[in-house]
Design a protein around this motif. Sequence first.
Motif, PDB file in Angstrom:
ATOM      1  N   MET A  34       0.820  -1.205   0.000  1.00 50.47           N
ATOM      2  CA  MET A  34       0.000   0.000   0.000  1.00 50.47           C
ATOM      3  C   MET A  34       0.863   1.269   0.000  1.00 50.47           C
ATOM      4  N   ASP A  35       2.019   1.199   0.626  1.00 48.87           N
ATOM      5  CA  ASP A  35       2.908   2.352   0.623  1.00 48.87           C
ATOM      6  C   ASP A  35       3.507   2.582  -0.769  1.00 48.87           C
ATOM      7  N   LYS A  36       3.807   1.510  -1.465  1.00 56.20           N
ATOM      8  CA  LYS A  36       4.385   1.615  -2.800  1.00 56.20           C
ATOM      9  C   LYS A  36       3.397   2.170  -3.815  1.00 56.20           C
ATOM     10  N   VAL A  37       2.106   1.936  -3.597  1.00 58.53           N
ATOM     11  CA  VAL A  37       1.104   2.368  -4.577  1.00 58.53           C
ATOM     12  C   VAL A  37       0.429   3.662  -4.141  1.00 58.53           C
ATOM     13  N   SER A  38       1.076   4.394  -3.257  1.00 58.72           N
ATOM     14  CA  SER A  38       0.459   5.628  -2.759  1.00 58.72           C
ATOM     15  C   SER A  38       0.245   6.662  -3.868  1.00 58.72           C
ATOM     16  N   LEU A  59      -1.269  -8.052  -9.793  1.00 59.56           N
ATOM     17  CA  LEU A  59      -1.679  -6.684 -10.102  1.00 59.56           C
ATOM     18  C   LEU A  59      -0.627  -5.673  -9.648  1.00 59.56           C
ATOM     19  N   PHE A  60      -0.099  -5.908  -8.475  1.00 58.89           N
ATOM     20  CA  PHE A  60       0.921  -4.999  -7.947  1.00 58.89           C
ATOM     21  C   PHE A  60       2.179  -5.031  -8.821  1.00 58.89           C
ATOM     22  N   SER A  61       2.586  -6.210  -9.256  1.00 58.91           N
ATOM     23  CA  SER A  61       3.797  -6.332 -10.084  1.00 58.91           C
ATOM     24  C   SER A  61       3.602  -5.648 -11.431  1.00 58.91           C
ATOM     25  N   ILE A  62       2.447  -5.883 -12.055  1.00 61.50           N
ATOM     26  CA  ILE A  62       2.166  -5.250 -13.340  1.00 61.50           C
ATOM     27  C   ILE A  62       2.120  -3.728 -13.203  1.00 61.50           C
ATOM     28  N   ALA A  63       1.492  -3.260 -12.129  1.00 59.19           N
ATOM     29  CA  ALA A  63       1.381  -1.816 -11.913  1.00 59.19           C
ATOM     30  C   ALA A  63       2.753  -1.180 -11.718  1.00 59.19           C
TER      31      ALA A  63
END
Length: 250
Positions: free
Chosen positions: A86-90, A194-198
């Motif tokens: 969640m911190d990485k996708v802020s 999803l996180f890796s692709i993003a």
Amino acid sequence: MAKIKEFFQSLGLGYTHPQVGPDLAAQSYQKKSDNIEKLKEHRDFLNRLEEEEQKRLESIDTKGSQFIAQVGVIFALLTLFIPIIMDKVSGFQISFKIILIIFSVLASLLYVLSIHNALKNYRINNFKYVRPSASNVLDFKDDDVRAFVDEEIRDLLTGRVRNIHNNNIKATNLLHAYVSFKYANILTGSLIALFSIAMVLYKPENNVVSIQGPVIIKHLDEVQKTLEKRNQRKDTTVVNIKNEIKVPAK
């Protein structure tokens, strides 16, 4: 609607275990035969069935213990990495962050549900197994062997249905725990994908500060005094500037 209900029941939600079936007519075995060898053969046969059911119970309990340990480790790792994700996708869009939050919450709930289903087998009061009573030795110590074997056979027949029913409930609880665990892993895998692709596709925006109107920097004489105090240092360069600087707007 039926499919949805079936899906939730496969997770152990809203599922009701069937009632125990009728006991075998154990009392009807009394005085059916005077052949002691036949009685012993019947007793040995029922004992073998009981041993197989006991092995099944031990297998269910062992798998349940291993399952709880594995789910506990995975759930702990998930709760550790979710704040990092969640911190990485802020800086991502709010819609994408909502999707990740939904996936993580559902996965966490399913992990908790799987542990809950497996822990149902540890409610000992709900599982009452029937075994031959040791008091038979005292009750029939003055009777012949046939009467003692008769009673042992009746005990085994009485407990047969109930013991199988208890094991079936435990196996069903473990199956519900496995299904919950499976879907939790699917959601966790989807979350990581999803996180890796993003992270691969995400391009951070360049932050540009636009200044509207003139900028006035005052009290630079104090900075000048500080620089003069450091004038003796060889690595310090003193620049004489005015008390204020005006930067005109574009």
